[in-house]
Motif scaffolding. Sequence first.
Motif, PDB file in Angstrom:
ATOM      1  N   TYR A 145       0.838  -1.204   0.000  1.00  0.00           N
ATOM      2  CA  TYR A 145       0.000   0.000   0.000  1.00  0.00           C
ATOM      3  C   TYR A 145       0.872   1.253   0.000  1.00  0.00           C
ATOM      4  CZ  TYR A 145      -3.835  -3.175   0.979  1.00  0.00           C
ATOM      5  OH  TYR A 145      -4.761  -4.194   0.896  1.00  0.00           O
ATOM      6  N   ALA A 146       2.004   1.197   0.698  1.00  0.00           N
ATOM      7  CA  ALA A 146       2.936   2.318   0.682  1.00  0.00           C
ATOM      8  C   ALA A 146       3.445   2.550  -0.738  1.00  0.00           C
ATOM      9  CB  ALA A 146       4.105   2.049   1.637  1.00  0.00           C
ATOM     10  N   ASP A 147       3.737   1.466  -1.438  1.00  0.00           N
ATOM     11  CA  ASP A 147       4.134   1.529  -2.844  1.00  0.00           C
ATOM     12  C   ASP A 147       3.036   2.215  -3.657  1.00  0.00           C
ATOM     13  OD1 ASP A 147       4.329   0.954  -5.579  1.00  0.00           O
ATOM     14  OD2 ASP A 147       4.846  -1.145  -5.295  1.00  0.00           O
ATOM     15  N   TRP A 148       1.818   1.705  -3.572  1.00  0.00           N
ATOM     16  CA  TRP A 148       0.707   2.238  -4.364  1.00  0.00           C
ATOM     17  C   TRP A 148       0.431   3.706  -4.037  1.00  0.00           C
ATOM     18  CZ3 TRP A 148      -2.906  -2.474  -3.125  1.00  0.00           C
ATOM     19  CH2 TRP A 148      -2.484  -3.592  -3.865  1.00  0.00           C
ATOM     20  N   LEU A 149       0.630   4.094  -2.784  1.00  0.00           N
ATOM     21  CA  LEU A 149       0.331   5.471  -2.376  1.00  0.00           C
ATOM     22  C   LEU A 149       1.201   6.474  -3.132  1.00  0.00           C
ATOM     23  CD1 LEU A 149      -1.376   7.177  -0.417  1.00  0.00           C
ATOM     24  CD2 LEU A 149       0.484   6.970   1.243  1.00  0.00           C
ATOM     25  N   PHE A 150       2.407   6.041  -3.520  1.00  0.00           N
ATOM     26  CA  PHE A 150       3.306   6.929  -4.266  1.00  0.00           C
ATOM     27  C   PHE A 150       3.266   6.670  -5.771  1.00  0.00           C
ATOM     28  CE2 PHE A 150       5.176   6.956   0.001  1.00  0.00           C
ATOM     29  CZ  PHE A 150       5.357   8.316   0.196  1.00  0.00           C
ATOM     30  N   THR A 151       3.228   5.400  -6.153  1.00  0.00           N
ATOM     31  CA  THR A 151       3.376   5.089  -7.582  1.00  0.00           C
ATOM     32  C   THR A 151       2.110   5.319  -8.390  1.00  0.00           C
ATOM     33  OG1 THR A 151       2.886   2.737  -7.175  1.00  0.00           O
ATOM     34  CG2 THR A 151       5.207   3.401  -7.152  1.00  0.00           C
ATOM     35  N   THR A 152       0.944   5.058  -7.805  1.00  0.00           N
ATOM     36  CA  THR A 152      -0.272   5.247  -8.605  1.00  0.00           C
ATOM     37  C   THR A 152      -0.542   6.724  -8.925  1.00  0.00           C
ATOM     38  OG1 THR A 152      -1.637   5.061  -6.587  1.00  0.00           O
ATOM     39  CG2 THR A 152      -1.360   3.080  -7.934  1.00  0.00           C
ATOM     40  N   PRO A 153      -0.308   7.672  -7.993  1.00  0.00           N
ATOM     41  CA  PRO A 153      -0.435   9.072  -8.401  1.00  0.00           C
ATOM     42  C   PRO A 153       0.569   9.454  -9.493  1.00  0.00           C
ATOM     43  CG  PRO A 153      -0.536   8.903  -6.013  1.00  0.00           C
ATOM     44  CD  PRO A 153      -0.105   7.565  -6.535  1.00  0.00           C
ATOM     45  N   LEU A 154       1.771   8.885  -9.442  1.00  0.00           N
ATOM     46  CA  LEU A 154       2.761   9.178 -10.472  1.00  0.00           C
ATOM     47  C   LEU A 154       2.322   8.634 -11.831  1.00  0.00           C
ATOM     48  CD1 LEU A 154       6.126   8.547  -8.559  1.00  0.00           C
ATOM     49  CD2 LEU A 154       5.152  10.743  -9.258  1.00  0.00           C
ATOM     50  N   LEU A 155       1.707   7.455 -11.838  1.00  0.00           N
ATOM     51  CA  LEU A 155       1.161   6.908 -13.081  1.00  0.00           C
ATOM     52  C   LEU A 155       0.097   7.836 -13.655  1.00  0.00           C
ATOM     53  CD1 LEU A 155       0.892   3.139 -12.109  1.00  0.00           C
ATOM     54  CD2 LEU A 155       2.002   3.983 -14.175  1.00  0.00           C
ATOM     55  N   LEU A 156      -0.770   8.325 -12.790  1.00  0.00           N
ATOM     56  CA  LEU A 156      -1.809   9.252 -13.231  1.00  0.00           C
ATOM     57  C   LEU A 156      -1.199  10.556 -13.726  1.00  0.00           C
ATOM     58  CD1 LEU A 156      -4.492   8.697 -10.439  1.00  0.00           C
ATOM     59  CD2 LEU A 156      -4.604   7.922 -12.825  1.00  0.00           C
ATOM     60  N   LEU A 157      -0.107  10.979 -13.100  1.00  0.00           N
ATOM     61  CA  LEU A 157       0.566  12.195 -13.533  1.00  0.00           C
ATOM     62  C   LEU A 157       1.138  12.019 -14.939  1.00  0.00           C
ATOM     63  CD1 LEU A 157       1.494  15.054 -12.920  1.00  0.00           C
ATOM     64  CD2 LEU A 157       3.504  14.091 -11.756  1.00  0.00           C
ATOM     65  N   ASP A 158       1.715  10.853 -15.223  1.00  0.00           N
ATOM     66  CA  ASP A 158       2.181  10.559 -16.585  1.00  0.00           C
ATOM     67  C   ASP A 158       1.038  10.711 -17.586  1.00  0.00           C
ATOM     68  OD1 ASP A 158       4.911  10.121 -16.807  1.00  0.00           O
ATOM     69  OD2 ASP A 158       4.801   8.005 -16.281  1.00  0.00           O
ATOM     70  N   LEU A 159      -0.104  10.116 -17.269  1.00  0.00           N
ATOM     71  CA  LEU A 159      -1.266  10.202 -18.156  1.00  0.00           C
ATOM     72  C   LEU A 159      -1.745  11.638 -18.305  1.00  0.00           C
ATOM     73  CD1 LEU A 159      -3.562   7.148 -17.241  1.00  0.00           C
ATOM     74  CD2 LEU A 159      -2.444   7.593 -19.422  1.00  0.00           C
ATOM     75  N   ALA A 160      -1.782  12.362 -17.203  1.00  0.00           N
ATOM     76  CA  ALA A 160      -2.279  13.734 -17.224  1.00  0.00           C
ATOM     77  C   ALA A 160      -1.357  14.642 -18.038  1.00  0.00           C
ATOM     78  CB  ALA A 160      -2.418  14.262 -15.797  1.00  0.00           C
ATOM     79  N   LEU A 161      -0.050  14.471 -17.906  1.00  0.00           N
ATOM     80  CA  LEU A 161       0.889  15.271 -18.686  1.00  0.00           C
ATOM     81  C   LEU A 161       0.770  14.946 -20.171  1.00  0.00           C
ATOM     82  CD1 LEU A 161       4.095  15.144 -16.435  1.00  0.00           C
ATOM     83  CD2 LEU A 161       2.548  17.081 -16.784  1.00  0.00           C
ATOM     84  N   LEU A 162       0.565  13.668 -20.474  1.00  0.00           N
ATOM     85  CA  LEU A 162       0.397  13.265 -21.872  1.00  0.00           C
ATOM     86  C   LEU A 162      -0.850  13.902 -22.472  1.00  0.00           C
ATOM     87  CD1 LEU A 162       1.578  11.425 -24.111  1.00  0.00           C
ATOM     88  CD2 LEU A 162       0.067   9.608 -23.265  1.00  0.00           C
ATOM     89  N   ALA A 163      -1.909  13.963 -21.678  1.00  0.00           N
ATOM     90  CA  ALA A 163      -3.169  14.521 -22.149  1.00  0.00           C
ATOM     91  C   ALA A 163      -3.192  16.044 -22.113  1.00  0.00           C
ATOM     92  CB  ALA A 163      -4.324  13.977 -21.306  1.00  0.00           C
ATOM     93  N   GLY A 164      -2.223  16.654 -21.437  1.00  0.00           N
ATOM     94  CA  GLY A 164      -2.220  18.100 -21.298  1.00  0.00           C
ATOM     95  C   GLY A 164      -3.293  18.595 -20.347  1.00  0.00           C
TER      96      GLY A 164
END
Length: 244
Positions: free
Chosen positions: A83-102
């Motif tokens: 869960y500690a992993d997911w708490l940091f990595t899943t927002p970063l994954l979403l950030l990748d998607l969000a930056l790609l989408a602008g």
Amino acid sequence: MAQPAPGLETIALGIGTLGMALGTLAFIAMGAGETNEKKQEFYIITIFIAAIAAVSYFSMFMGFGVIEVVVDGEALVIYWARYADWLFTTPLLLLDLALLAGASRNTIATLVGLDVAMIITGLVGALATEGAAMRIAWWGISTGFFVVLLYFLVSTLSKNAAQKSGDVAALFSTLRNLVIVLWTAYPIVWIIGTEGTLGLIPLGVETAAFMVLDLAAKVGFGFILLRSRDVLDQASAPSAQAAD
């Protein structure tokens, strides 16, 4: 409850550690020499996703990041480091998607907030000792946050991506669909596994399933994103600020 296959947990955690570590090194190599600061953001974020996951898996492999909670008189093994992993990595994954989408800052903040709420309520469910019903209730709350997060992925974020070039929009759709499919499997594994107390699959199988999902959702996602250098060039090109 069925017992895990001998050594299956250790094997799964070892494979997870190796896979995440190799992914980290591969992403570093893929980003070596990149001078475009906008493109560097994608490499930096994706490298940290794999690196954080590698540390998490190594800790679990070494016997850390794990506790037992007693529910209805039965001891359950909980890998809280996951869960500690997911708490940091899943927002970063979403950030990748969000930056790609602008996406706008408001959209990014909404996605990250929903994601953090989803992970924290899932952790509460995993640590709850009041009984199976309470654990499942927290799973339902966590899943509720996930459903709302999916709504924003397929509506607001997809609308932002549609304003980009065809190649960027296509890559975004591929990665978004990968996230939707893989992330939907997580709560399913949780509820049918030992943490959901149903115990339809034993701990070893549950650990292996989460490992496969993690590798696909982090390393697989990263390779699809970072190998598309021409698309990242287009996504990093100056453009009008996305609407909220």
